[in-house]
Design a protein around this motif. Structure first.
Motif, PDB file in Angstrom:
ATOM      1  N   ARG A   6       0.611  -1.300  -0.366  1.00 14.37           N
ATOM      2  CA  ARG A   6       0.063   0.054   0.241  1.00 14.37           C
ATOM      3  C   ARG A   6       1.245   0.935  -0.288  1.00 14.37           C
ATOM      4  O   ARG A   6       1.475   1.451   0.841  1.00 14.37           O
ATOM      5  N   GLN A   7       0.255   2.302  -0.609  1.00 14.82           N
ATOM      6  CA  GLN A   7       1.111   3.071  -0.777  1.00 14.82           C
ATOM      7  C   GLN A   7       1.557   4.101  -0.223  1.00 14.82           C
ATOM      8  O   GLN A   7       1.984   5.445   0.575  1.00 14.82           O
ATOM      9  N   ALA A   8       0.185   4.026   1.184  1.00 14.90           N
ATOM     10  CA  ALA A   8      -0.043   4.772   2.245  1.00 14.90           C
ATOM     11  C   ALA A   8       0.928   4.230   3.299  1.00 14.90           C
ATOM     12  O   ALA A   8       1.346   4.899   4.159  1.00 14.90           O
ATOM     13  N   LEU A 132      -5.099   2.016  -9.549  1.00 14.12           N
ATOM     14  CA  LEU A 132      -4.566   1.221  -9.883  1.00 14.12           C
ATOM     15  C   LEU A 132      -3.041   0.792  -9.841  1.00 14.12           C
ATOM     16  O   LEU A 132      -2.902  -0.063 -10.664  1.00 14.12           O
ATOM     17  N   SER A 133      -2.009   1.682  -9.467  1.00 17.01           N
ATOM     18  CA  SER A 133      -0.886   1.749 -10.051  1.00 17.01           C
ATOM     19  C   SER A 133      -0.895   0.722  -7.895  1.00 17.01           C
ATOM     20  O   SER A 133       0.609  -0.872  -8.473  1.00 17.01           O
ATOM     21  N   GLU A 134      -1.148   0.036  -7.580  1.00 17.81           N
ATOM     22  CA  GLU A 134      -1.285  -0.464  -6.215  1.00 17.81           C
ATOM     23  C   GLU A 134      -1.947  -1.542  -7.031  1.00 17.81           C
ATOM     24  O   GLU A 134      -0.817  -3.783  -6.790  1.00 17.81           O
ATOM     25  N   LEU A 135      -2.424  -2.315  -7.970  1.00 17.89           N
ATOM     26  CA  LEU A 135      -2.822  -2.988  -8.486  1.00 17.89           C
ATOM     27  C   LEU A 135      -2.347  -3.632  -9.718  1.00 17.89           C
ATOM     28  O   LEU A 135      -1.996  -5.374  -9.669  1.00 17.89           O
ATOM     29  N   ALA A 136      -0.973  -2.694  -9.857  1.00 12.24           N
ATOM     30  CA  ALA A 136      -0.433  -3.182 -11.140  1.00 12.24           C
ATOM     31  C   ALA A 136       0.670  -3.629 -10.453  1.00 12.24           C
ATOM     32  O   ALA A 136       1.579  -4.724 -10.925  1.00 12.24           O
ATOM     33  N   LYS A 137       1.255  -3.508  -9.679  1.00 17.19           N
ATOM     34  CA  LYS A 137       2.254  -3.926  -9.152  1.00 17.19           C
ATOM     35  C   LYS A 137       2.020  -4.797  -8.703  1.00 17.19           C
ATOM     36  O   LYS A 137       2.636  -6.242  -8.220  1.00 17.19           O
ATOM     37  N   ALA A 138       0.972  -5.262  -7.578  1.00 16.67           N
ATOM     38  CA  ALA A 138       0.477  -6.781  -7.560  1.00 16.67           C
ATOM     39  C   ALA A 138       0.630  -7.676  -8.435  1.00 16.67           C
ATOM     40  O   ALA A 138       0.235  -8.943  -7.905  1.00 16.67           O
ATOM     41  N   LEU A 141       2.237  -5.734 -13.024  1.00 15.61           N
ATOM     42  CA  LEU A 141       2.062  -5.704 -14.250  1.00 15.61           C
ATOM     43  C   LEU A 141       2.766  -4.230 -14.373  1.00 15.61           C
ATOM     44  O   LEU A 141       2.124  -3.551 -13.356  1.00 15.61           O
ATOM     45  N   PRO A 142       3.831  -3.659 -15.343  1.00 14.14           N
ATOM     46  CA  PRO A 142       4.387  -2.368 -15.547  1.00 14.14           C
ATOM     47  C   PRO A 142       3.968  -1.553 -15.816  1.00 14.14           C
ATOM     48  O   PRO A 142       3.744  -0.408 -14.834  1.00 14.14           O
ATOM     49  N   THR A 143       2.718  -1.725 -16.058  1.00 13.33           N
ATOM     50  CA  THR A 143       1.397  -1.068 -17.288  1.00 13.33           C
ATOM     51  C   THR A 143       0.199  -0.870 -16.580  1.00 13.33           C
ATOM     52  O   THR A 143       0.048  -2.454 -16.960  1.00 13.33           O
ATOM     53  N   VAL A 144      -1.206  -0.247 -16.859  1.00 13.90           N
ATOM     54  CA  VAL A 144      -2.547  -0.993 -17.198  1.00 13.90           C
ATOM     55  C   VAL A 144      -2.996  -0.119 -18.308  1.00 13.90           C
ATOM     56  O   VAL A 144      -2.709   1.121 -18.659  1.00 13.90           O
ATOM     57  N   GLU A 145      -3.218  -1.287 -18.545  1.00 14.75           N
ATOM     58  CA  GLU A 145      -3.469  -1.643 -20.556  1.00 14.75           C
ATOM     59  C   GLU A 145      -4.824  -0.939 -20.970  1.00 14.75           C
ATOM     60  O   GLU A 145      -5.747  -1.012 -20.565  1.00 14.75           O
ATOM     61  N   PRO A 146      -5.351  -0.187 -22.068  1.00 16.62           N
ATOM     62  CA  PRO A 146      -6.057   0.012 -22.388  1.00 16.62           C
ATOM     63  C   PRO A 146      -7.557  -1.229 -21.592  1.00 16.62           C
ATOM     64  O   PRO A 146      -8.255  -0.743 -21.952  1.00 16.62           O
ATOM     65  N   ALA A 147      -7.522  -1.767 -22.957  1.00 11.64           N
ATOM     66  CA  ALA A 147      -8.096  -2.566 -22.649  1.00 11.64           C
ATOM     67  C   ALA A 147      -8.805  -3.078 -20.848  1.00 11.64           C
ATOM     68  O   ALA A 147      -9.737  -4.646 -21.248  1.00 11.64           O
ATOM     69  N   ASP A 148      -7.818  -3.324 -20.830  1.00 14.83           N
ATOM     70  CA  ASP A 148      -7.957  -3.181 -18.908  1.00 14.83           C
ATOM     71  C   ASP A 148      -8.918  -3.068 -18.508  1.00 14.83           C
ATOM     72  O   ASP A 148      -8.981  -2.937 -16.742  1.00 14.83           O
ATOM     73  N   ALA A 149      -9.276  -1.839 -18.711  1.00 20.56           N
ATOM     74  CA  ALA A 149     -10.437  -0.420 -18.307  1.00 20.56           C
ATOM     75  C   ALA A 149     -11.937  -0.880 -17.869  1.00 20.56           C
ATOM     76  O   ALA A 149     -12.044  -1.246 -16.817  1.00 20.56           O
ATOM     77  N   ASN A 150     -12.429  -2.194 -18.911  1.00 20.78           N
ATOM     78  CA  ASN A 150     -13.448  -2.407 -17.977  1.00 20.78           C
ATOM     79  C   ASN A 150     -13.635  -3.856 -17.397  1.00 20.78           C
ATOM     80  O   ASN A 150     -14.737  -3.490 -16.480  1.00 20.78           O
ATOM     81  N   VAL A 151     -11.984  -4.625 -17.487  1.00 26.65           N
ATOM     82  CA  VAL A 151     -11.546  -5.452 -15.871  1.00 26.65           C
ATOM     83  C   VAL A 151     -11.804  -4.624 -14.841  1.00 26.65           C
ATOM     84  O   VAL A 151     -12.738  -5.452 -14.208  1.00 26.65           O
TER      85      VAL A 151
END
Length: 397
Positions: A6-8, A132-138, A141-151
């Protein structure tokens, strides 16, 4: 995915070096307990949801706290608010830093008690669901892709969904049922449970829209005063939040109604009956839900830095609108949010018009969109939605 950083965490540890008490507020199941126990593994942990523990704390708070001469993590402090006065006495007598760590799920209830009893003795932080960055690190995944938005919108950010692989519709259904039956009943003697549930679902359908309490009350079948009371409950228990319209002396063209958003986009989707990516992709409210996702990311980034800066939107009586506005000491930050995965000239129209209207007040302009590439356009920085938090990263410095 079991351990989600967690970033906090760093901010929590820093505040504990400055104050004898740290209070962490946030929605139920946002990860407050996990964060506090991770940050302070050597402190005794006390769950005030347990009936026997709660009864002891209520009946004999002095003896209860005497068990923890070096402090403790006291979870869900709103269950025994009388403890706060006793903690004040203890910390005044022994003001060691980071002695007590408190968590709470009822914002107004805890904040009022903290303000009264622990003013100047506690730092107050908010922990919201996963960013989103916490989820990407967990997820490595280095980045969040456009196709991931709906999910991502369907799943939302509650840690249990991601850490335990729970189906979102199962967890969110249980979450909402428990919320209504437990938290709402604690906050108010609610006679209209069915109407209250209908109100929350209708609010999901108004995500990102101007809030008209009279219209909402008419649709639910209750008075606008009742809607006002229910909204205060929903905000106090971290289900929804509102953005106030930014105002300045440029005449009477600016609207006064707030806009409503959910602290978890997944819950908003569930309330709307959206269960699949296909449903969401073609849903008429997808753009509004995407806007909720981005606004929430900016809010999470601020709160994870321990900042309480307010967020605004801009809208005049002619419908000219900017989705997000941050009012800094050195100027305004304008942010337009579009779900489109491609950038076209039309997406900049409102930004340029409002910037021209506000003139030298405007410091920066940003377009957050559903694509993956960062771009620099004339006077406007274009960011993919996965980088929305960078709008305010470093604000605490």
């Amino acid at each position: 995915m079991k351990n989600i950083g967690r970033q906090a965490l760093n901010v929590l540890l820093q505040r504990a070096m400055l104050y004898p008490v740290v209070t962490v507020l946030g929605p139920r199941q946002s990860g407050k307990t996990t964060l506090c126990r991770m940050a302070f593994p050597d402190k005794p942990y006390v769950n005030l949801e347990q009936p026997d523990v709660r009864e002891f704390a209520q009946q004999d708070p002095k003896a209860f706290l005497a068990q923890f001469p070096d402090g403790a993590v006291l979870d869900e402090i709103q269950n025994v608010p009388s403890l706060l006065s006793w903690i004040q006495v203890l910390t005044d007598a022994d003001p060691r830093k980071g002695r007590f760590v408190l968590t709470g799920s009822h914002q107004l209830q805890v904040s009022a008690q903290v303000t009264q009893s622990l003013a100047g003795r506690t730092a107050v932080l908010e922990l919201l669901p996963l960013s989103l960055s916490e989820l990407a690190k967990a997820s490595d995944l280095p980045t969040v892709e456009p196709a991931d938005a709906n999910v991502l919108m369907l799943q939302g950010g509650y840690p249990r969904i991601h850490a335990q692989g729970m189906p979102p519709e199962v967890m969110l259904s249980d979450y909402f049922a428990t919320y209504v039956e437990r938290d709402v009943r604690q906050l108010i003697n609610l006679r209209h449970l069915r109407e209250f549930g209908q109100c929350v679902r209708l609010l999901a359908g108004r995500t990102g829209q101007l809030l008209n309490q009279t219209s909402l009350g008419n649709e639910v079948g209750v008075s606008s005063n009742t809607i006002t009371q229910w909204l205060s409950i929903l905000e106090a228990s971290f289900l929804v939040f509102s953005l106030a319209p930014w105002s300045v002396n440029i005449g009477k063209r600016l609207v006064k109604s707030p806009k409503i958003y959910f602290y978890d986009v997944g819950l908003a989707c569930w309330l709307l009956g959206i269960k699949t990516v296909e449903q969401l992709q073609h849903h008429p409210l997808r753009g509004a839900l995407f806007e909720n996702l981005v606004v929430l990311e900016v809010l999470k980034s601020l709160r994870n830095q321990g900042l309480r800066d307010p967020l605004y939107f801009f809208r005049d009586s002619n419908g000219l609108e900017i989705d997000l506005l941050l009012d800094h000491a050195d100027g305004l930050q304008l942010v337009e949010i579009k779900a489109s995965q491609t950038v076209s000239a039309a997406l900049f129209k409102n930004l340029r018009t409002v910037s021209s209207l506000l003139g030298d007040r405007v410091k920066t302009q940003h377009l957050i969109y559903g694509g993956a590439e960062r771009q620099d356009r004339t006077g406007v920085e274009v960011l993919p939605y996965g980088q929305a938090e960078t709008l305010v990263l470093g604000s605490a410095a």
